[in-house]
Design a protein around this motif. Structure first.
Motif, PDB file in Angstrom:
ATOM      1  N   PRO A 134      98.150  18.526 -11.779  1.00 24.13           N
ATOM      2  CA  PRO A 134      97.824  17.577 -10.707  1.00 24.13           C
ATOM      3  C   PRO A 134      96.338  17.208 -10.665  1.00 24.13           C
ATOM      4  N   LEU A 135      95.451  18.176 -10.912  1.00 23.79           N
ATOM      5  CA  LEU A 135      94.016  17.874 -10.931  1.00 23.79           C
ATOM      6  C   LEU A 135      93.683  16.912 -12.061  1.00 23.79           C
ATOM      7  N   LEU A 136      94.299  17.093 -13.214  1.00 19.17           N
ATOM      8  CA  LEU A 136      94.043  16.202 -14.349  1.00 19.17           C
ATOM      9  C   LEU A 136      94.608  14.814 -14.094  1.00 19.17           C
ATOM     10  N   VAL A 137      95.726  14.748 -13.370  1.00 17.36           N
ATOM     11  CA  VAL A 137      96.256  13.443 -12.961  1.00 17.36           C
ATOM     12  C   VAL A 137      95.232  12.707 -12.094  1.00 17.36           C
ATOM     13  N   GLU A 138      94.657  13.419 -11.131  1.00 13.70           N
ATOM     14  CA  GLU A 138      93.635  12.825 -10.269  1.00 13.70           C
ATOM     15  C   GLU A 138      92.447  12.350 -11.091  1.00 13.70           C
ATOM     16  N   ALA A 139      92.047  13.130 -12.092  1.00 17.07           N
ATOM     17  CA  ALA A 139      90.914  12.743 -12.944  1.00 17.07           C
ATOM     18  C   ALA A 139      91.228  11.482 -13.735  1.00 17.07           C
ATOM     19  N   VAL A 140      92.460  11.373 -14.233  1.00 16.75           N
ATOM     20  CA  VAL A 140      92.852  10.180 -14.996  1.00 16.75           C
ATOM     21  C   VAL A 140      92.811   8.944 -14.120  1.00 16.75           C
ATOM     22  N   PHE A 141      93.378   9.045 -12.915  1.00 17.20           N
ATOM     23  CA  PHE A 141      93.443   7.877 -12.040  1.00 17.20           C
ATOM     24  C   PHE A 141      92.083   7.504 -11.454  1.00 17.20           C
ATOM     25  N   SER A 142      91.301   8.497 -11.075  1.00 19.91           N
ATOM     26  CA  SER A 142      90.014   8.219 -10.435  1.00 19.91           C
ATOM     27  C   SER A 142      88.887   7.988 -11.427  1.00 19.91           C
ATOM     28  N   ARG A 143      89.171   8.276 -12.711  1.00 17.45           N
ATOM     29  CA  ARG A 143      88.171   8.114 -13.768  1.00 17.45           C
ATOM     30  C   ARG A 143      86.936   8.968 -13.508  1.00 17.45           C
ATOM     31  N   HIS A 144      87.199  10.193 -13.107  1.00 20.95           N
ATOM     32  CA  HIS A 144      86.151  11.201 -12.988  1.00 20.95           C
ATOM     33  C   HIS A 144      86.240  12.148 -14.177  1.00 20.95           C
ATOM     34  N   THR A 145      85.098  12.565 -14.678  1.00 26.95           N
ATOM     35  CA  THR A 145      85.109  13.569 -15.723  1.00 26.95           C
ATOM     36  C   THR A 145      85.565  14.900 -15.140  1.00 26.95           C
ATOM     37  N   VAL A 146      86.014  15.789 -16.012  1.00 26.11           N
ATOM     38  CA  VAL A 146      86.498  17.082 -15.565  1.00 26.11           C
ATOM     39  C   VAL A 146      85.948  18.158 -16.502  1.00 26.11           C
ATOM     40  N   ASP A 147      85.468  19.237 -15.931  1.00 28.08           N
ATOM     41  CA  ASP A 147      84.954  20.365 -16.710  1.00 28.08           C
ATOM     42  C   ASP A 147      86.072  21.388 -16.889  1.00 28.08           C
ATOM     43  N   VAL A 148      86.394  21.704 -18.150  1.00 27.67           N
ATOM     44  CA  VAL A 148      87.504  22.609 -18.423  1.00 27.67           C
ATOM     45  C   VAL A 148      87.043  23.772 -19.292  1.00 27.67           C
ATOM     46  N   ARG A 149      87.731  24.883 -19.132  1.00 25.94           N
ATOM     47  CA  ARG A 149      87.637  26.006 -20.065  1.00 25.94           C
ATOM     48  C   ARG A 149      88.958  26.012 -20.819  1.00 25.94           C
ATOM     49  N   THR A 191      98.817  23.508 -21.129  1.00 29.42           N
ATOM     50  CA  THR A 191      99.035  24.929 -20.869  1.00 29.42           C
ATOM     51  C   THR A 191      97.881  25.781 -21.383  1.00 29.42           C
ATOM     52  N   GLN A 192      97.044  25.226 -22.247  1.00 29.27           N
ATOM     53  CA  GLN A 192      95.907  25.973 -22.785  1.00 29.27           C
ATOM     54  C   GLN A 192      94.640  25.764 -21.959  1.00 29.27           C
ATOM     55  N   VAL A 193      94.724  24.973 -20.891  1.00 34.02           N
ATOM     56  CA  VAL A 193      93.589  24.802 -19.979  1.00 34.02           C
ATOM     57  C   VAL A 193      93.531  26.027 -19.068  1.00 34.02           C
ATOM     58  N   LEU A 194      92.479  26.808 -19.205  1.00 31.62           N
ATOM     59  CA  LEU A 194      92.345  28.054 -18.443  1.00 31.62           C
ATOM     60  C   LEU A 194      91.684  27.842 -17.087  1.00 31.62           C
ATOM     61  N   ASP A 195      90.885  26.776 -16.984  1.00 25.87           N
ATOM     62  CA  ASP A 195      90.217  26.464 -15.724  1.00 25.87           C
ATOM     63  C   ASP A 195      89.813  24.998 -15.776  1.00 25.87           C
ATOM     64  N   ALA A 196      89.808  24.338 -14.632  1.00 23.40           N
ATOM     65  CA  ALA A 196      89.435  22.926 -14.580  1.00 23.40           C
ATOM     66  C   ALA A 196      88.822  22.609 -13.229  1.00 23.40           C
ATOM     67  N   VAL A 197      87.717  21.847 -13.256  1.00 26.37           N
ATOM     68  CA  VAL A 197      87.020  21.447 -12.029  1.00 26.37           C
ATOM     69  C   VAL A 197      86.678  19.969 -12.147  1.00 26.37           C
ATOM     70  N   LEU A 198      87.048  19.210 -11.122  1.00 30.94           N
ATOM     71  CA  LEU A 198      86.726  17.785 -11.097  1.00 30.94           C
ATOM     72  C   LEU A 198      85.242  17.607 -10.803  1.00 30.94           C
ATOM     73  N   SER A 199      84.566  16.769 -11.588  1.00 27.69           N
ATOM     74  CA  SER A 199      83.133  16.551 -11.384  1.00 27.69           C
ATOM     75  C   SER A 199      82.896  15.257 -10.614  1.00 27.69           C
ATOM     76  N   ASP A 200      81.654  15.005 -10.247  1.00 26.44           N
ATOM     77  CA  ASP A 200      81.280  13.767  -9.546  1.00 26.44           C
ATOM     78  C   ASP A 200      80.997  12.623 -10.508  1.00 26.44           C
ATOM     79  N   GLU A 201      80.907  12.924 -11.793  1.00 24.47           N
ATOM     80  CA  GLU A 201      80.554  11.892 -12.772  1.00 24.47           C
ATOM     81  C   GLU A 201      81.735  10.960 -13.028  1.00 24.47           C
ATOM     82  N   ARG A 202      81.474   9.668 -13.052  1.00 16.99           N
ATOM     83  CA  ARG A 202      82.500   8.670 -13.348  1.00 16.99           C
ATOM     84  C   ARG A 202      82.389   8.223 -14.801  1.00 16.99           C
TER      85      ARG A 202
END
Length: 317
Positions: A134-149, A191-202
């Motif tokens: 769901p977080l990655l869906v939000e990143a795709v739609f909002s065009r925000h970068t996301v920091d992942v491990r 499934t290999q994404v261990l952590d993800a945080v939505l950033s403020d960068e567009r």
């Protein structure tokens, strides 16, 4: 034509003709008919010109055939929507669509909805946990970068990436993220994404990027990189029957394309693509006594070594 103008915006007569598989002359004639029917179609001249509807004009949902009504409800199968976090929205949209359909089509769409169920994961596989989907869906739609491990197959296995997510793909029950990192587009298994945080960068998706086209080229490249060698094998008639259940379809196609009879006992010899000696040995051992590796010698020895180990395990010299 009206629906194309409504959904795409400004379009040239040539583009309309191409979309509808008609001549440009027919497109001009139909545009004139739309205007004559009172539809507010405006023509603009120049290189960037074309035809478009006046701002705010919308047509009602009309003209659906029975097959189209069925197709709409098959397109809204609930499992992927639930994975993406849109279960409630899809249910509401389906309810509104039903309310907008005439009575006959409403019954047809409801029947189709009751007759099909999607269970995406393959047999002998559990549904994969995707807590960050769901977080990655939000990143795709909002065009925000996301920091992942992310955990990958090569060393170092765990890496940190700032991704520009372009889209999501569901392949055989597994979700993948198509994203750019440091200017390079790549595919990430969610499934290999261990952590993800939505950033403020567009970010902005590259002009001309088409997710479906990228995925097709990715699959072609994956297949080219996947098979690095070949093997010559012989199969008994029973082995040929069992082959499709034990190897990928592309291996079966390669076998059939190069197959030739050897001897009078029904055995067939052919050349198949292989990933590695170890991987090929594992796949071919499933066929038991109904397969013989002719070449390369390395794979033939690997098969023999495995059979010797099995013989010792079961007490046979």
């Amino acid at each position: 034509m009206l629906l194309l103008l409504q959904t795409r915006g400004r379009m040239s007569a040539r583009r309309l003709a191409d979309e509808l598989s008609v001549s440009v002359r027919t497109a001009y004639r139909d545009l004139d008919r739309l205007q004559a029917a009172g539809i507010p179609v405006r023509a603009e001249q120049g290189r960037a010109g074309g035809y478009q509807l006046l701002d705010g004009y919308r047509t009602r949902l009309t003209g659906l055939s029975e097959r189209e009504a069925r197709a709409l409800f098959l397109a809204g199968l609930p499992t992927p929507a639930a994975d993406l976090g849109f279960a409630a929205e899809v249910a509401a949209a389906r309810l509104k669509l039903l309310a907008a359909l005439p009575a006959g089509l409403r019954e047809e769409a409801t029947r189709a909805d009751a007759m099909f169920h999607l269970d995406a994961p393959g047999w002998y596989r559990e549904a994969e946990a995707t807590p960050y989907l769901p977080l990655l869906v939000e990143a795709v739609f909002s065009r925000h970068t996301v920091d992942v491990r992310y955990r990958r197959w090569r060393e170092p296995q765990e890496v940190n990436r700032r991704l520009h997510p372009y889209g999501l793909v569901l392949k055989s029950g597994t979700w993948y993220l198509v994203a750019a990192a440091k200017g390079r587009i790549a595919t990430y298994r969610i499934t290999q994404v261990l952590d993800a945080v939505l950033s403020d960068e567009r970010f902005e998706r590259p002009e001309g990027f088409v997710l479906g086209e990228y995925w097709s080229s990715y699959l072609d490249d994956f297949q080219a990189r996947r098979y690095t060698g070949t093997a010559t094998i012989r199969l008994s008639p029973k082995g040929r029957e069992r082959l499709p259940a034990n190897v990928p379809p592309e291996v079966v196609r390669a076998f059939d394309a190069t197959a030739k009879a050897v001897g009078d006992d029904g055995w067939i010899e052919a050349v198949i693509p292989t990933e590695s000696t170890e991987h090929a040995r594992g796949e071919l051992l499933r066929l038991g006594i109904d397969v013989e590796v002719v070449a390369p010698e390395e794979l033939r020895r690997a098969m023999a070594d495995a059979v010797c180990v099995l013989a010792r395990t079961y007490g046979r010299g």
